[in-house]
Design a protein around this motif. Structure first.
Motif, short mmCIF file in Angstrom:
data_model
loop_
_atom_site.label_atom_id
_atom_site.label_comp_id
_atom_site.label_asym_id
_atom_site.label_seq_id
_atom_site.Cartn_x
_atom_site.Cartn_y
_atom_site.Cartn_z
N GLU A 5 28.51 57.83 84.48
CA GLU A 5 29.59 57.03 83.91
C GLU A 5 30.84 57.44 84.27
O GLU A 5 31.96 56.47 84.49
CB GLU A 5 29.87 57.06 82.38
N SER A 6 31.27 58.48 84.73
CA SER A 6 32.49 58.83 85.23
C SER A 6 32.61 58.75 86.67
O SER A 6 33.83 58.71 87.31
CB SER A 6 32.81 60.54 84.99
N HIS A 7 31.85 58.00 87.39
CA HIS A 7 31.77 57.79 88.83
C HIS A 7 32.47 56.39 88.93
O HIS A 7 32.53 55.59 88.18
CB HIS A 7 30.29 57.65 89.24
N VAL A 8 33.06 56.33 89.96
CA VAL A 8 33.73 55.10 90.71
C VAL A 8 33.18 54.58 91.81
O VAL A 8 32.63 55.30 92.62
CB VAL A 8 35.35 55.28 90.53
N CYS A 9 33.67 53.43 92.26
CA CYS A 9 33.32 52.68 93.57
C CYS A 9 34.32 52.78 94.33
O CYS A 9 35.54 52.65 94.11
CB CYS A 9 32.86 51.32 93.11
N TYR A 10 34.11 53.17 95.84
CA TYR A 10 35.17 53.19 96.65
C TYR A 10 35.05 51.88 97.64
O TYR A 10 34.09 51.44 97.96
CB TYR A 10 34.70 54.39 97.75
N LEU A 11 36.02 51.06 97.87
CA LEU A 11 36.03 49.83 98.14
C LEU A 11 36.30 49.84 99.87
O LEU A 11 37.07 50.54 100.32
CB LEU A 11 37.20 49.00 97.72
N LYS A 12 35.37 49.35 100.65
CA LYS A 12 35.38 49.45 102.01
C LYS A 12 36.35 47.94 102.39
O LYS A 12 36.73 47.84 103.62
CB LYS A 12 34.34 49.18 102.70
N ARG A 13 36.13 46.88 101.50
CA ARG A 13 36.52 45.36 101.89
C ARG A 13 37.45 45.01 100.75
O ARG A 13 37.40 45.40 99.61
CB ARG A 13 35.51 44.64 102.27
N VAL A 14 38.17 43.97 100.79
CA VAL A 14 39.03 43.35 99.83
C VAL A 14 38.09 42.48 98.76
O VAL A 14 37.17 41.93 99.31
CB VAL A 14 40.06 42.49 100.27
N LEU A 15 38.59 42.75 97.53
CA LEU A 15 37.77 41.80 96.53
C LEU A 15 38.68 40.97 96.12
O LEU A 15 40.07 41.24 96.15
CB LEU A 15 37.49 42.71 95.43
#
Length: 102
Positions: free
Chosen positions: A30-40
């Motif tokens: 639950e404490s993990h996050v997502c790293y974005l490679k592209r724009v959302l």
């Protein structure tokens, strides 16, 4: 001309992390996050990423950016003026009919 994929094709210049999207959570992390490679869509960096990509594309094609309006580009092709205006996710094109194909 409306560009449907405006805010999802950009490249992010800085590191952006988001919380795990609803429906894609990993419950043992639950404490993990997502790293974005592209724009959302909805990301505050999305308009700048779109503008930067579009500006570099028009410049590579030989368009000249207006000194008065940074969203206005023009080029002379075969003696005819072609003007493109970039407005949010729309492109307004104007020229002689022979330069613009439908």
């Amino acid at each position: 001309m409306d560009v449907k994929t405006t805010f999802i094709n950009g490249t992010i210049e800085e590191d952006v992390y988001i919380k795990q999207p609803e429906g894609f959570e990993t419950f043992d992390r639950e404490s993990h996050v997502c790293y974005l490679k592209r724009v959302l869509y909805g990301l505050k960096q999305a308009p700048l990423a779109w503008y930067t990509k579009t500006d570099s594309y028009f410049t590579r094609l030989g368009f000249t950016k207006s000194e008065v309006d940074v969203n206005l580009y023009h080029i002379v092709v075969e003696g005819k003026l072609l003007i493109i205006l970039l407005y949010v996710d729309d492109l307004v094109l104007t020229s002689d009919d022979q330069l613009i194909k439908y």
